[in-house]
Design an enzyme around this catalytic site. Structure first.
Site, PDB file in Angstrom:
ATOM      1  N   CYS A 228      -1.814   5.544   8.619  1.00 18.18           N
ATOM      2  CA  CYS A 228      -1.465   5.417  10.139  1.00 18.18           C
ATOM      3  C   CYS A 228      -0.408   5.862  10.577  1.00 18.18           C
ATOM      4  O   CYS A 228      -0.008   6.745  11.323  1.00 18.18           O
ATOM      5  CB  CYS A 228      -1.510   3.877  10.783  1.00 18.18           C
ATOM      6  SG  CYS A 228      -2.863   3.018  10.088  1.00 18.18           S
TER       7      CYS A 228
ATOM      8  N   THR B  79     -25.317  -9.126  14.874  1.00 14.87           N
ATOM      9  CA  THR B  79     -26.249  -9.022  13.677  1.00 14.87           C
ATOM     10  C   THR B  79     -25.451  -8.453  12.617  1.00 14.87           C
ATOM     11  O   THR B  79     -24.533  -7.352  12.699  1.00 14.87           O
ATOM     12  CB  THR B  79     -27.197  -7.823  14.244  1.00 14.87           C
ATOM     13  OG1 THR B  79     -27.762  -8.424  15.292  1.00 14.87           O
ATOM     14  CG2 THR B  79     -28.161  -7.498  13.245  1.00 14.87           C
TER      15      THR B  79
ATOM     16  N   SER C 169     -11.029  -5.428   1.610  1.00 13.37           N
ATOM     17  CA  SER C 169     -11.696  -3.994   2.190  1.00 13.37           C
ATOM     18  C   SER C 169     -12.504  -3.399   1.339  1.00 13.37           C
ATOM     19  O   SER C 169     -11.963  -2.982   0.305  1.00 13.37           O
ATOM     20  CB  SER C 169     -10.648  -3.417   2.904  1.00 13.37           C
ATOM     21  OG  SER C 169     -11.056  -2.079   3.584  1.00 13.37           O
ATOM     22  N   ALA C 170     -13.849  -3.312   1.460  1.00 12.45           N
ATOM     23  CA  ALA C 170     -14.610  -2.649   0.592  1.00 12.45           C
ATOM     24  C   ALA C 170     -14.255  -1.109   0.433  1.00 12.45           C
ATOM     25  O   ALA C 170     -14.518  -0.428  -0.514  1.00 12.45           O
ATOM     26  CB  ALA C 170     -16.122  -2.626   1.332  1.00 12.45           C
ATOM     27  N   HIS C 171     -13.701  -0.306   1.405  1.00  9.62           N
ATOM     28  CA  HIS C 171     -13.668   1.264   1.015  1.00  9.62           C
ATOM     29  C   HIS C 171     -12.405   1.457   0.215  1.00  9.62           C
ATOM     30  O   HIS C 171     -12.036   2.434  -0.197  1.00  9.62           O
ATOM     31  CB  HIS C 171     -13.548   2.073   2.537  1.00  9.62           C
ATOM     32  CG  HIS C 171     -12.137   1.833   3.354  1.00  9.62           C
ATOM     33  ND1 HIS C 171     -11.168   2.435   3.132  1.00  9.62           N
ATOM     34  CD2 HIS C 171     -11.753   0.620   3.996  1.00  9.62           C
ATOM     35  CE1 HIS C 171     -10.307   2.121   4.048  1.00  9.62           C
ATOM     36  NE2 HIS C 171     -10.518   1.008   4.695  1.00  9.62           N
TER      37      HIS C 171
ATOM     38  N   GLN D 230      -4.979  -4.090  -1.788  1.00  9.82           N
ATOM     39  CA  GLN D 230      -4.578  -3.265  -2.595  1.00  9.82           C
ATOM     40  C   GLN D 230      -4.794  -3.622  -4.203  1.00  9.82           C
ATOM     41  O   GLN D 230      -4.549  -3.097  -5.265  1.00  9.82           O
ATOM     42  CB  GLN D 230      -3.384  -2.460  -2.566  1.00  9.82           C
ATOM     43  CG  GLN D 230      -3.168  -1.829  -1.144  1.00  9.82           C
ATOM     44  CD  GLN D 230      -4.015  -0.406  -1.495  1.00  9.82           C
ATOM     45  OE1 GLN D 230      -4.355   0.019  -2.343  1.00  9.82           O
ATOM     46  NE2 GLN D 230      -4.420   0.337  -0.012  1.00  9.82           N
TER      47      GLN D 230
ATOM     48  N   ASN E  54       0.835  -1.363   0.043  1.00 10.62           N
ATOM     49  CA  ASN E  54      -0.075  -0.038  -0.187  1.00 10.62           C
ATOM     50  C   ASN E  54       0.944   1.319  -0.082  1.00 10.62           C
ATOM     51  O   ASN E  54       0.348   2.284  -0.255  1.00 10.62           O
ATOM     52  CB  ASN E  54      -1.058   0.189   1.161  1.00 10.62           C
ATOM     53  CG  ASN E  54      -0.389  -0.364   2.597  1.00 10.62           C
ATOM     54  OD1 ASN E  54       0.361  -1.349   2.774  1.00 10.62           O
ATOM     55  ND2 ASN E  54      -0.236   0.706   3.464  1.00 10.62           N
TER      56      ASN E  54
HETATM   57  N1  PLP Z   1      -4.211  -3.957   4.282  1.00 11.82           N
HETATM   58  C1  PLP Z   1      -3.602  -3.122   3.537  1.00 11.82           C
HETATM   59  C2  PLP Z   1      -2.695  -3.197   2.580  1.00 11.82           C
HETATM   60  C3  PLP Z   1      -4.368  -1.669   3.469  1.00 11.82           C
HETATM   61  O1  PLP Z   1      -3.893  -0.952   2.619  1.00 11.82           O
HETATM   62  C4  PLP Z   1      -5.503  -1.517   4.695  1.00 11.82           C
HETATM   63  C5  PLP Z   1      -6.070  -0.130   4.506  1.00 11.82           C
HETATM   64  O2  PLP Z   1      -5.386   0.734   4.939  1.00 11.82           O
HETATM   65  C6  PLP Z   1      -5.541  -2.506   5.528  1.00 11.82           C
HETATM   66  C7  PLP Z   1      -4.921  -3.696   5.374  1.00 11.82           C
HETATM   67  C8  PLP Z   1      -6.755  -2.156   6.413  1.00 11.82           C
HETATM   68  O3  PLP Z   1      -8.232  -2.641   5.768  1.00 11.82           O
HETATM   69  P1  PLP Z   1      -9.483  -2.058   6.614  1.00 11.82           P
HETATM   70  O4  PLP Z   1      -9.336  -0.487   6.771  1.00 11.82           O
HETATM   71  O5  PLP Z   1     -10.630  -2.470   6.339  1.00 11.82           O
HETATM   72  O6  PLP Z   1      -9.278  -2.399   8.059  1.00 11.82           O
END
Ligand code: PLP
Length: 385
Positions: free
Chosen positions: A327, A239, A198-200, A179, A151
């Site tokens: 982060c 739920t 991850s959906a977002h 990614q 990422n």
């Molecule tokens: N793994 C990678 C490579 C990511 O880029 C991210 C999101 O920043 C995650 C895991 C974590 O995903 P989530 O935000 O759905 O916990």
């Protein structure tokens, strides 16, 4: 505004918002209730599961909805490590050293629980290789962990080759697929025991994702992660988040539909950025493994620019970029990923930024970024920064 941080998160698609709104309004029944509106919601969740499974070519029963990839990474890795140890297979795991914190910290936790982790760092060519994983494995090894696409620098790891070898050697193999876009995920399916999504990251809502779990052997069947009711085959109680599950299924469908077109656009944007930087007076280098890099993520070393200052100055101009993972950027710590690639080059850790592109990115966005970079350079020069 110029948004160049799609690897951090993506905006919701209007169609997905519509799906979520409808579900919030109309599908409020508890899927565990036995009357009609409950059953209707349950059917919708089942069809979302079936639709995702069909899109990826997996068995619906092997798909578990989670709160996101962080949860899926924790669940899959901890379960497989502990189950394999209980079966007397061993306590050793080989993992890439450039994993997302949700994987890295899970492995650090396991280390504290007595597991042995061997971290594979990029080699002198900046590659993470199958050979390195094989060489690090011992008679106590039970599993391998490698992300599909990093990422922060966009490195594409050889997950298909790793998966083929892991299967032959009988190791569990977990891939953080967050990614990877569209068809890249599909290609991986036959070679993983577990995969997190991850959906977002594909224009869906935040706080929802899924785990694909398909062990090579029945002794490794998935154990419950959250105890309670019978949701998610009694393995993840609570739920269901119906609106977000339906929204995620819609988002995946749309992003797979457009995958080829999106990839072509991302390739062009990436090339265009490099050309424009080449033609400018800005000195730059691409961080990480440029031989094997995803089109949507580029990490630039910009000597002379402090990354934290640059981020703030770009922000003031409404250009949104990042200094690595969200982060580490938030806590202003040096990126562990850049450290893994350039252990002796602290200047590089502090002068690098990440740009990531998505379905709304245009060449004009890139032009605005370059203009602003030049302005910042001139301004800093005149202030002697
Ligand atoms: N793994 C990678 C490579 C990511 O880029 C991210 C999101 O920043 C995650 C895991 C974590 O995903 P989530 O935000 O759905 O916990």
């Amino acid at each position: 505004m110029v948004y160049l941080d799609y690897a951090a998160t993506t905006p919701l698609r209007p169609e997905v918002l519509e799906t979520i709104k409808n579900a919030l309004e109309l599908d409020f029944g508890n899927p565990s209730s036995i009357y009609q509106i409950g059953k209707k919601t349950k059917r919708k969740i089942s069809s979302a599961r079936e639709s995702i499974a069909k899109l990826l070519g997996i068995i619906p029963n092997n798909l578990y909805f989670t709160s996101g990839a962080t949860e899926a990474n924790n669940w899959a890795i901890i379960h497989q490590a502990q189950t394999a140890r209980k079966l007397g297979k061993g306590n050793h795991i080989v993992a890439s050293a450039i994993e997302h914190p949700s994987v890295r910290e899970t492995l650090v936790f396991l280390e504290q629980e007595g597991f042995e982790i061997t971290w594979i760092y990029p080699d002198e060519n900046k590659h993470i290789t199958l050979q390195a994983f094989e060489a690090a494995s011992t008679s106590k090894t039970t599993g391998w962990v490698a992300m599909a696409i990093n990422n922060e620098v966009g490195a594409i790891l050889p997950t298909v080759d790793l998966g083929k070898s892991a299967k032959q050697l009988g190791y569990w193999f977990h891939v953080d697929g967050v990614q990877a876009i569209g068809h890249q995920l599909k290609t991986l399916i036959p070679y993983v025991t577990s995969l997190s999504v991850s959906a977002h990251k594909f224009y869906g809502p935040k706080g929802i994702g899924f785990l694909v779990y398909q062990p090579w052997e029945t002794a490794m069947l998935l154990k419950p992660f959250i105890h309670g009711g019978s949701q998610e085959s009694s393995k993840r109680a609570g739920t269901e988040n119906t609106p977000y599950i339906l929204g995620m299924a819609k988002a995946l469908e749309l992003s797979l539909d457009e995958a080829a077109e999106t990839q072509a656009n991302l390739f062009e944007i990436n090339q265009y950025l490099i050309e424009q930087l080449d033609n400018s007076a800005i000195t730059f280098a691409i961080n990480g493994d440029n031989d094997s890099r995803a089109n949507h993520i580029i990490n630039l070393w910009l000597p002379g620019f402090s990354s934290s200052q640059l981020l703030i100055q770009m922000d003031l101009a409404e250009i949104f970029v990042s200094a690595g993972s969200a982060c580490s950027a938030g806590s202003l710590e040096d990126s562990l990923i850049l450290k893994a690639y350039y252990p002796d080059d602290s200047q590089r850790w502090q002068e690098s930024i990440r740009l990531s592109f998505g379905n709304q990115t245009t060449k004009e966005d890139i032009d605005k970024f370059i203009v602003q970079l030049n302005l910042i350079k001139e301004r800093n020069h005149s202030y002697g920064i």
